[in-house]
Scaffold this active site. Structure first.
Site, PDB file in Angstrom:
ATOM      1  N   GLU A   1     116.270  -2.740  31.255  1.00  0.00           N
ATOM      2  CA  GLU A   1     117.729  -2.670  31.227  1.00  0.00           C
ATOM      3  C   GLU A   1     118.270  -2.087  32.536  1.00  0.00           C
ATOM      4  O   GLU A   1     119.387  -2.427  32.955  1.00  0.00           O
ATOM      5  CB  GLU A   1     118.177  -1.830  30.020  1.00  0.00           C
ATOM      6  CG  GLU A   1     119.655  -1.911  29.699  1.00  0.00           C
ATOM      7  CD  GLU A   1     120.082  -3.231  29.050  1.00  0.00           C
ATOM      8  OE1 GLU A   1     119.235  -4.107  28.793  1.00  0.00           O
ATOM      9  OE2 GLU A   1     121.305  -3.381  28.813  1.00  0.00           O
TER      10      GLU A   1
ATOM     11  N   GLU B   1     121.477 -11.047  32.900  1.00  0.00           N
ATOM     12  CA  GLU B   1     120.201 -11.698  32.557  1.00  0.00           C
ATOM     13  C   GLU B   1     119.385 -12.021  33.806  1.00  0.00           C
ATOM     14  O   GLU B   1     118.155 -11.957  33.787  1.00  0.00           O
ATOM     15  CB  GLU B   1     120.450 -12.953  31.718  1.00  0.00           C
ATOM     16  CG  GLU B   1     121.192 -12.703  30.391  1.00  0.00           C
ATOM     17  CD  GLU B   1     120.593 -11.614  29.514  1.00  0.00           C
ATOM     18  OE1 GLU B   1     119.371 -11.369  29.609  1.00  0.00           O
ATOM     19  OE2 GLU B   1     121.347 -10.975  28.744  1.00  0.00           O
TER      20      GLU B   1
END
Lengths: 501, 501
Positions: free
Chosen positions: A294, A265
């Site tokens: 991502e 994250e």
């Protein structure tokens, strides 16, 4: 900047502020909202979404855009100004193409489908979910027809999440990836398993909180513009580049969960924190795509966080925070966090097996959309592919076809962005390694700033000015090529598992 | 309910949802927002406020209101339907009376005045703040003229916070209160001081968190629709009756701070949690006024929380949570939390002295508005009144005229609502005691539900359907009378300090 573009920016800035507020509401709902507030909260979200939709699709918005287009006509089409307008045009056209009735029908249907899915998963009974899923695919197909496409209906869907990707490009990507992964996975299955006991044991949650946040901050996550909270499913959310929050989840018995969710994250967050100030609130002010997003999370989680250099660096910090940990050496930690074995659940999968879970979902989505596969036959098709790719068959549908929320909430054409992110992360790492002197040594000494600066300059600074494939080309000098990821995995896992493939 | 009223309710419901979102944004800003986000956050608030203002004052809003008025004409003027419309009319007229230019000038001015005030308070230099304060009063006077009034310019201002109150009604209230408080305060000054060491010592903050939240929940604060966080200044905020949050602040050396702030805010919260479901989102769906709100917080904080019965009840819980506490008996705890002494800072004042701080502010506001007092002469006037009412003179302006944020942010005509709340709390308690058998015994046994039920029925259930003075009349059978509060204080403090007044 001309007067019309300025006015158009004010308009998109207003919509962007409302979108940031919607993100804050969602963050609160997942972190601190009391359970009893759910009904009133839906009402608030409904009112705000309606306002955002009506501002985004108004004829005034169309006029402002048209005037801005006229104003930038003739300027360099790659300039930030021209791209603001062309990305804005794409977003606007997409939002007005979908009839309001269909949009509300989809949103009503998905709101009810999610509860149906929850119950079906709970009971591991696919037949409960099948009618809702069929309707989701039917409605999605209608939406795709309105959105339009040239070659394959899937193109209309994936373009929403990964602009420029198509069914053909994803199919070709997996064709160059899946056979290698299947081979590697089979090789690992026949080798002695790695011992992950060094990251198992007892790790107090308050201690994990302090430890993981400290590590994230050392990587470069700016806590003056961020914070970390806890949720059932970790995520990163941005309310402008000045307020980018992450969440994580801790397992008191398993250090990997909280630590690697935080690295992941924080990777997303550093991307959001790194987009240029001057494009905030414009159509090019955010991320290029979910795949590029991502790539940032995976790069910090895997290329950095699961490297031997990182294990060497983090080891003394780990022992200081958890003196009782049974990790005796950096090497033992390194091997533990790189354990690979086939598993039923995608979100628990490792670097070797993860993309096989995605390939399976992509292929099933295509077959369902084209009509080659009927919804009722989905569980069997799922299990067959699991066996073919991973060598295991789920014992029930909760551990199989019912595991992900995505289809229940209408996210079809979304899964491949995860694999694109994985492949891009390896390719970016290769480029960074050729450019940054002694990158591995730097990681080993905890010097993460040069890598973050390179990502800032070569990925974050482009924000959504360029399409995902343009970002890859600009940053690495070549189009996306799965060979980088394959080479990375084969090198790492041959070493860890003593394979000669 | 007629069709037009239904449409009007949909409109006010939408505005209400956006207001709830604004409250959530404010809560986040005071609890968890990272420091670097301030700029982007102002932008978000600006966009949302503009939307709320434009929806509230639109001609469409006016038309919906007019149609609803026609529809309810002739029905009982006290019915919820008629009151929804009449309260809606009052709000609408007020918001369209103020020119948009003046509203933005006030908001721009106050946004800068607050930093000026912060610096002036920091340096204890009133002359830095005087020009900004003069402008605040000038702009406020202009606004009051637009809002309109019959007798005194103050009436236009206080009516925004305490509908129905006037300069004359507040003046008369203080005339029947101040001399008694001055006398009581002087009596206490000559008596031996109470020992508050039982609530001083070392109280770990995590332990205080768990303890105060447990107590709030036992009083009746529903945590399924609420939660507690920590902020520099404790507050209660409501995002509908299904999500009412409180904050508090802990002092590790002084138990009173965290515990009584929690009782106070939980009192506010139980009011918001108790308003009727069916009026949510309408003009009568919230609190009757700030004064009635404060009556609920003060009733739980003082009439309940600083009673001997409550001390008897809480004592074993306190000793269980803080075994090291030096409180030996419930009586020692009771005396400690009722210590009274004059102090410079309003928010630290006790039940005897608090309303003297308010009377002083009210009188100075009136004098500044009428022109009897010039801003430059304010510090001297402040200090003179402090000496006259409390018998002490602030050593500097930071501890005097510069202490409150209210005037810096344009809240003029607001202070008296605190005193109204204090007086109403005593009057409500008296009524509750006559109606609920053995109320004191129930408190002593921790049975708070009957009191909460009585408040639900006699105060909360009216929400904003009735004006504050109507609520007092309905709940207690009489108009507001300071005698109840005076009698309560004299009884309690004569006993504690051994006075015969």
């Amino acid at each position: 900047m001309g007067e019309h573009l300025q006015r158009y920016r004010e308009h998109t800035g207003k919509i962007s502020s409302l979108g940031q507020i919607a993100a804050l509401i969602d963050w609160d709902q997942q972190t601190y909202m009391p359970a009893g507030a759910a009904g009133a909260r839906s009402e608030q979200i409904g009112v705000l979404s309606e306002l955002i939709h009506s501002l985004s699709t108004s004829s005034e918005a169309g006029d402002l855009l048209k005037h801005a287009e006229d104003e930038v006509a003739g300027s360099d089409p790659d300039s930030p100004e021209a791209r603001m307008v062309s990305v804005g045009r794409k977003n606007y056209d997409r939002s007005i193409k979908l009839p309001a009735d269909l949009v509300s029908e989809i949103s009503r249907h998905c709101a009810s489908a999610i509860s149906v899915w929850e119950e079906a998963r709970e009971k591991s009974d696919f037949s409960l979910f099948a009618p809702a899923l069929k309707k989701t695919f039917d409605l999605t197909k209608q939406a795709a027809e309105y959105l339009g496409y040239t070659d394959h209906i899937y193109d209309a869907l994936i373009d929403q999440y990964e602009p420029g990707s198509t069914q053909a490009s994803v199919k070709s990507m997996f064709a160059n990836l899946v056979p290698h992964l299947v081979k590697l996975n089979a090789g690992i299955a026949n080798a002695p398993q790695v011992d992950d006991s060094p990251i198992r044991g007892s790790f107090s949650v308050p201690q994990q909180r302090a430890f993981t946040l400290d590590i994230a901050s050392r990587l470069g996550y700016d806590l003056n513009r961020g914070r970390q909270d806890e949720t059932a499913h970790p995520f990163c959310t941005s309310f402008s580049k000045y307020d980018v929050r992450i969440t994580t989840r801790y397992d008191e018995q398993f250090l990997q969960q909280g630590l690697y969710a935080t690295l992941h994250e924080a990777g997303h967050a550093m991307y959001e924190q790194g987009v240029p100030d001057e494009w905030q609130g414009t159509p090019i002010g955010g991320a290029a795509s979910l795949g590029i997003h991502e790539s940032q999370s995976r790069l910090w989680e895997n290329q950095v966080g699961r490297s031997r250099a990182f294990a060497n660096w983090i080891f003394p910090h780990l022992k200081a925070a958890f003196p009782g940990s049974s990790a005796d050496t950096p090497e033992a930690f390194y091997r533990a966090v790189n354990k690979s074995e086939p598993s039923f659940i995608r979100v628990e999968a490792d670097e070797v097996t993860y993309n096989l879970h995605i390939a399976l979902r992509f292929e099933l989505e295509c077959a369902l959309l084209s009509g080659e596969l009927a919804v009722k036959d989905l569980p069997a098709a799922w299990n067959e592919k699991m066996q073919a790719y991973l060598g295991i068959t789920p014992p029930d549908n909760a551990l199989g076809v019912l595991q992900d929320v995505h289809w229940a909430i209408g996210l079809i054409g979304y899964f491949p962005t995860y694999s694109i992110g994985n492949l891009v992360s390896a390719q970016l790492w290769n480029s960074a390694e050729t450019v940054i002197p002694d990158l591995t040594g730097k990681i080993q000494r905890g010097e993460f700033a040069p890598l973050l600066a390179w990502l800032n300059q070569n990925v974050h600074a482009h924000a959504a000015r360029f399409l995902p494939h343009e970002v890859v080309q600009l940053a690495t000098g070549a189009p996306l090529d799965p060979a980088h990821y394959v080479k990375y995995l084969f090198g790492k896992y041959s070493d860890i598992y003593g394979l000669s493939l």
